[in-house]
Design a protein around this motif. Structure first.
Motif, PDB file in Angstrom:
ATOM      1  N   ASP A 114       0.849  -1.186   0.000  1.00 49.33           N
ATOM      2  CA  ASP A 114       0.000   0.000   0.000  1.00 49.33           C
ATOM      3  C   ASP A 114       0.885   1.236   0.000  1.00 49.33           C
ATOM      4  N   VAL A 115       0.444   2.269  -0.711  1.00 54.96           N
ATOM      5  CA  VAL A 115       1.107   3.573  -0.703  1.00 54.96           C
ATOM      6  C   VAL A 115       0.017   4.634  -0.715  1.00 54.96           C
ATOM      7  N   GLU A 116       0.176   5.649   0.126  1.00 54.28           N
ATOM      8  CA  GLU A 116      -0.739   6.786   0.188  1.00 54.28           C
ATOM      9  C   GLU A 116       0.080   8.042  -0.051  1.00 54.28           C
ATOM     10  N   ALA A 117      -0.196   8.734  -1.151  1.00 51.46           N
ATOM     11  CA  ALA A 117       0.568   9.927  -1.532  1.00 51.46           C
ATOM     12  C   ALA A 117      -0.235  11.185  -1.269  1.00 51.46           C
ATOM     13  N   PHE A 118       0.426  12.182  -0.696  1.00 50.70           N
ATOM     14  CA  PHE A 118      -0.194  13.488  -0.484  1.00 50.70           C
ATOM     15  C   PHE A 118       0.021  14.399  -1.689  1.00 50.70           C
ATOM     16  N   ASP A 119       1.170  14.232  -2.342  1.00 48.05           N
ATOM     17  CA  ASP A 119       1.513  15.019  -3.526  1.00 48.05           C
ATOM     18  C   ASP A 119       2.715  14.354  -4.181  1.00 48.05           C
ATOM     19  N   ALA A 120       3.452  15.085  -5.022  1.00 49.90           N
ATOM     20  CA  ALA A 120       4.597  14.508  -5.725  1.00 49.90           C
ATOM     21  C   ALA A 120       5.798  14.278  -4.818  1.00 49.90           C
ATOM     22  N   ARG A 121       5.802  14.866  -3.628  1.00 47.86           N
ATOM     23  CA  ARG A 121       6.955  14.763  -2.745  1.00 47.86           C
ATOM     24  C   ARG A 121       6.695  13.945  -1.491  1.00 47.86           C
ATOM     25  N   ARG A 122       5.476  13.952  -1.010  1.00 46.51           N
ATOM     26  CA  ARG A 122       5.188  13.316   0.270  1.00 46.51           C
ATOM     27  C   ARG A 122       4.320  12.078   0.094  1.00 46.51           C
ATOM     28  N   ALA A 123       4.781  10.968   0.676  1.00 46.67           N
ATOM     29  CA  ALA A 123       4.053   9.713   0.579  1.00 46.67           C
ATOM     30  C   ALA A 123       4.394   8.816   1.764  1.00 46.67           C
ATOM     31  N   VAL A 124       3.501   7.867   2.042  1.00 48.12           N
ATOM     32  CA  VAL A 124       3.676   6.873   3.093  1.00 48.12           C
ATOM     33  C   VAL A 124       3.463   5.506   2.470  1.00 48.12           C
ATOM     34  N   VAL A 125       4.362   4.554   2.745  1.00 45.51           N
ATOM     35  CA  VAL A 125       4.218   3.200   2.201  1.00 45.51           C
ATOM     36  C   VAL A 125       4.179   2.184   3.334  1.00 45.51           C
ATOM     37  N   LEU A 126       3.441   1.099   3.083  1.00 41.11           N
ATOM     38  CA  LEU A 126       3.286   0.032   4.062  1.00 41.11           C
ATOM     39  C   LEU A 126       3.863  -1.264   3.524  1.00 41.11           C
ATOM     40  N   ALA A 127       4.724  -1.892   4.314  1.00 45.96           N
ATOM     41  CA  ALA A 127       5.225  -3.236   4.021  1.00 45.96           C
ATOM     42  C   ALA A 127       4.449  -4.227   4.876  1.00 45.96           C
ATOM     43  N   ILE A 128       4.072  -5.361   4.288  1.00 44.66           N
ATOM     44  CA  ILE A 128       3.276  -6.345   5.002  1.00 44.66           C
ATOM     45  C   ILE A 128       4.151  -7.502   5.483  1.00 44.66           C
ATOM     46  N   GLY A 129       3.578  -8.295   6.383  1.00 48.61           N
ATOM     47  CA  GLY A 129       4.259  -9.506   6.816  1.00 48.61           C
ATOM     48  C   GLY A 129       4.141  -9.732   8.304  1.00 48.61           C
ATOM     49  N   GLU A 130       4.557 -10.903   8.731  1.00 48.09           N
ATOM     50  CA  GLU A 130       4.501 -11.240  10.146  1.00 48.09           C
ATOM     51  C   GLU A 130       5.589 -10.502  10.912  1.00 48.09           C
ATOM     52  N   GLY A 131       5.262 -10.118  12.127  1.00 48.89           N
ATOM     53  CA  GLY A 131       6.261  -9.493  12.998  1.00 48.89           C
ATOM     54  C   GLY A 131       6.879  -8.252  12.390  1.00 48.89           C
TER      55      GLY A 131
END
Length: 377
Positions: A114-131
């Motif tokens: 998953d990635v959530e971008a606010f604009d061309a410079r700011r974004a948050v990404v999620l890595a999945i998995g156990e622990g």
């Protein structure tokens, strides 16, 4: 969900009203073309890169053929972020003509979903998995540098999706821990996170979890409403919170359940009342006879589509400036509804896992073998 391995709301700058009006006219024109053209013509157009006429998915060369992109955040027609396997994050600012690899250093063993971008410079990404495989990274300079803002230390947790209400407030969700889904919260744009109390979370069903298939198992609309999609249990459910994840209610959906591979995979809400759910059975050799459902009461009740997509679908999004049109995608194709999810028809047979649209009609899709496409005509 361990067995498988947005509407997610991307935070965008508000455009002047004149541009919004132009975008609305453009959307109406595209919708008219989509509605008028037969499915066969759409499929032919989708295969003919550079063709003109009916809107179609135009593939963009990402330079990453070995990566499956299940995370996607469209900012506008020019700017989009894609996140996927092997710790890969790509960004384009020229409509997909070129892509910059902005992957966080040392993340090659991670699976970004998953990635959530606010604009061309700011974004948050999620890595999945156990622990500790479940992590959150944040960038403020277009991916030139990243800060790890969360690393899961509970071996029982497995994070699947995230969503943001605005530039500051967001949530991430984990598969059940001690019998309840776990919710992670941020109030500073993803710089820091805390686990919310689970007193207001209903008990999970036996085997119930989320699907980290498209970044759309947790979606929000407005400033406080959020929905969580589930599968893997006897019933496929959607959970809803109207207070940013503190208290939740659960509702059954008509989407197929009763197996770890079945359930609701993606949600999209055009406002706090009207939503779409898609899913089915992700196994290629299994049918998905009821792959879509709709709600008009914020998810309290769900109705099956009269004519659903013909197979499992993992991503869904509303077309901008429309109260009735939406796209759903999956490994076997893209489907369009023009009646708010009651009936669907296939437009394209290409493989995509996730889809996202922006107010200026920047519709993007992403999936296996480095596939990222933009809706063009």
């Amino acid at each position: 969900m361990r067995r498988l391995g947005k509407t997610r709301r991307t935070i965008r700058t508000v455009r002047p009203s004149s541009r919004a009006a132009v975008a609305g006219v453009a959307c109406a024109a595209v919708l008219a073309l989509l509605t008028a053209a037969p499915a066969e013509a759409q499929e032919t157009a989708a295969e003919a890169q550079g063709s003109h006429g009916a809107p179609h998915w135009a593939l963009k060369d990402t330079g990453a053929p070995a990566v499956r992109f299940r995370g996607l955040s469209a900012v506008d027609r020019d700017t989009a972020w894609a996140a996927g396997a092997q710790g890969t994050v790509l960004r384009t600012v020229d409509g997909g003509a070129s892509w910059r690899n902005v992957s966080p250093p040392g993340a090659a063993d991670l699976q970004f979903r998953d990635v959530e971008a606010f604009d061309a410079r700011r974004a948050v990404v999620l890595a999945i998995g156990e622990g500790e495989a479940s992590r959150v990274y944040r960038t403020e300079d277009g991916g030139a540098t990243w800060t790890e803002s969360f690393r899961n230390t509970d071996a029982k947790a497995f994070y699947d999706c995230l969503t943001f209400f605005d530039r500051r407030h967001g949530l991430a969700m984990s598969d059940p821990v001690d019998g309840k889904f776990r919710i992670l919260s941020t109030s500073d744009g993803g710089r820091s996170w805390k686990v919310l109390p689970n007193d207001g979370m209903p008990a999970a069903l036996d085997g119930e979890a989320g699907f980290a298939a498209s970044g759309q198992c947790l979606v929000s609309a407005g400033s406080r409403d959020v929905w969580l999609a589930t599968g893997g249990a006897a019933r496929a459910r959607v959970l809803h919170s109207a207070d940013r994840g503190l208290t939740w209610t659960a509702a059954d959906t008509p989407i197929a359940a009763g197996d770890p591979a079945r359930g609701v995979f993606a949600l999209a809400f055009r406002d706090r009342a009207h939503g779409l759910a898609v899913g089915g059975d992700y196994r290629a050799d299994q049918p998905s006879p009821q792959a879509a459902a709709t709600t008009g009461d914020a998810g309290r009740t769900w109705r099956p589509a009269a004519t659903p997509p013909p197979a499992y679908r993992s991503g869904v999004t509303w077309l901008p400036h429309s109260r009735t049109a939406a796209l759903a995608v999956g490994p076997t194709g893209t489907d369009l509804t023009t009646d708010a999810g009651r009936t669907w028809r296939t437009l394209d047979t290409g493989s995509y896992d996730t889809v996202d649209c922006t107010p200026d009609l920047g519709c993007w899709a992403a999936g296996e073998q480095g596939r990222v496409a933009r809706l063009e005509n």
